[in-house]
Scaffold this active site. Structure first.
Site, PDB file in Angstrom:
ATOM      1  N   HIS A  18      34.669 -11.801 -14.364  1.00  0.00           N
ATOM      2  CA  HIS A  18      35.624 -12.425 -13.441  1.00  0.00           C
ATOM      3  C   HIS A  18      36.537 -11.367 -12.806  1.00  0.00           C
ATOM      4  O   HIS A  18      36.756 -11.370 -11.603  1.00  0.00           O
ATOM      5  CB  HIS A  18      36.498 -13.459 -14.169  1.00  0.00           C
ATOM      6  CG  HIS A  18      35.757 -14.634 -14.732  1.00  0.00           C
ATOM      7  ND1 HIS A  18      35.896 -15.050 -16.034  1.00  0.00           N
ATOM      8  CD2 HIS A  18      34.867 -15.486 -14.179  1.00  0.00           C
ATOM      9  CE1 HIS A  18      35.139 -16.114 -16.255  1.00  0.00           C
ATOM     10  NE2 HIS A  18      34.497 -16.400 -15.151  1.00  0.00           N
ATOM     11  N   LYS A  42      34.994 -29.555 -19.389  1.00  0.00           N
ATOM     12  CA  LYS A  42      34.663 -28.655 -20.486  1.00  0.00           C
ATOM     13  C   LYS A  42      35.685 -28.773 -21.609  1.00  0.00           C
ATOM     14  O   LYS A  42      36.880 -28.928 -21.351  1.00  0.00           O
ATOM     15  CB  LYS A  42      34.635 -27.209 -19.971  1.00  0.00           C
ATOM     16  CG  LYS A  42      33.470 -26.935 -19.025  1.00  0.00           C
ATOM     17  CD  LYS A  42      33.467 -25.492 -18.557  1.00  0.00           C
ATOM     18  CE  LYS A  42      32.296 -25.245 -17.635  1.00  0.00           C
ATOM     19  NZ  LYS A  42      32.301 -23.878 -17.083  1.00  0.00           N
ATOM     20  N   ARG A  91      25.771 -14.724 -10.395  1.00  0.00           N
ATOM     21  CA  ARG A  91      25.227 -13.810 -11.410  1.00  0.00           C
ATOM     22  C   ARG A  91      23.710 -13.741 -11.351  1.00  0.00           C
ATOM     23  O   ARG A  91      23.121 -12.703 -11.532  1.00  0.00           O
ATOM     24  CB  ARG A  91      25.667 -14.252 -12.811  1.00  0.00           C
ATOM     25  CG  ARG A  91      27.142 -14.072 -13.063  1.00  0.00           C
ATOM     26  CD  ARG A  91      27.589 -14.866 -14.240  1.00  0.00           C
ATOM     27  NE  ARG A  91      27.330 -16.286 -14.019  1.00  0.00           N
ATOM     28  CZ  ARG A  91      27.425 -17.210 -14.922  1.00  0.00           C
ATOM     29  NH1 ARG A  91      27.753 -16.893 -16.154  1.00  0.00           N
ATOM     30  NH2 ARG A  91      27.198 -18.475 -14.614  1.00  0.00           N
ATOM     31  N   SER A 129      31.669 -17.300 -20.148  1.00  0.00           N
ATOM     32  CA  SER A 129      32.766 -17.533 -21.090  1.00  0.00           C
ATOM     33  C   SER A 129      32.285 -18.228 -22.356  1.00  0.00           C
ATOM     34  O   SER A 129      32.749 -17.912 -23.452  1.00  0.00           O
ATOM     35  CB  SER A 129      33.867 -18.336 -20.410  1.00  0.00           C
ATOM     36  OG  SER A 129      34.412 -17.585 -19.356  1.00  0.00           O
TER      37      SER A 129
END
Ligand code: COA
Length: 164
Positions: A18, A42, A91, A129
């Site tokens: 990030h 989440k 990504r 993460s």
């Protein structure tokens, strides 16, 4: 204030992947707002305030970067900030479908802003993460992937959880 870009996400916690995106965006846009989503589906390890606080410490060196929390719809936050760009890191090809959908929907909701994708630097392309949290909770070393402040917070939080 010039061109404002919003970089939204859960940031649970912020990783070097990030901050790599933020560092590069800070050189392109006049002002970058890292927007930490408060309402998220989440199950986060860190509260919204903790996620904001960690990101602020990690990004303190960038004078044109601000960290803020946002509630509700991203499109509303983008409009309230007067932002022209929504920033997302890509990504891998697997990110594309979801990101394309998100970008399309946001464009509908806030036509004056466009999504800008930055490719993640190769050495961070496999970071996420949730993987970082999993590795940390199982006693693995994540020092390479996160800022020392985040590393300490992860050890504190997930180390304790493991003992419980
Ligand atoms: N480096 C490292 N990791 C990266 C990365 C990078 N450059 N880019 C993405 N990731 C990881 C994140 O860590 C995250 O990992 P995780 O799933 O293991 O937590 C994952 O890729 C993608 O998540 P993130 O970037 O945090 O975004 P998100 O998908 O959790 O957040 C929001 C998406 C918050 C932007 C979106 O849900 C949103 O806008 N919510 C507000 C409500 C709303 O407006 N909904 C309608 C949308 S049209």
């Amino acid at each position: 204030m010039g061109t404002i870009a919003i970089y939204p996400g859960t940031f649970d916690p912020i990783t070097k992947g990030h901050s790599d995106i933020v560092a590069r965006a800070a050189g392109i846009f006049d002002h970058v707002i890292l927007a930490v989503a408060a309402a998220t589906a989440k199950n986060t390890a860190f509260s919204t305030d903790e996620r904001v606080d960690l990101a602020r410490q990690v990004l303190a060196e960038y004078k044109n970067v601000e960290v803020r929390r946002f509630e509700g719809l991203l499109a509303h936050f983008v409009r309230d900030c007067g932002a022209k760009a929504v920033l997302r890191g890509l990504r891998a090809v697997s990110d594309f479908e979801y990101e394309f959908q998100l970008a399309g929907m946001n464009k509908k909701l806030v036509p004056e802003a466009d999504t800008v994708f930055l490719p993640t630097t190769e050495n961070y392309s496999y970071i996420s993460s949730s993987l970082i949290r999993e590795i940390a909770s199982l006693g693995g070393n994540v020092a390479e992937f996160v800022h020392p402040i985040v590393h300490a917070a992860l050890t504190e939080r997930l180390g304790k959880r493991q003992k419980a």
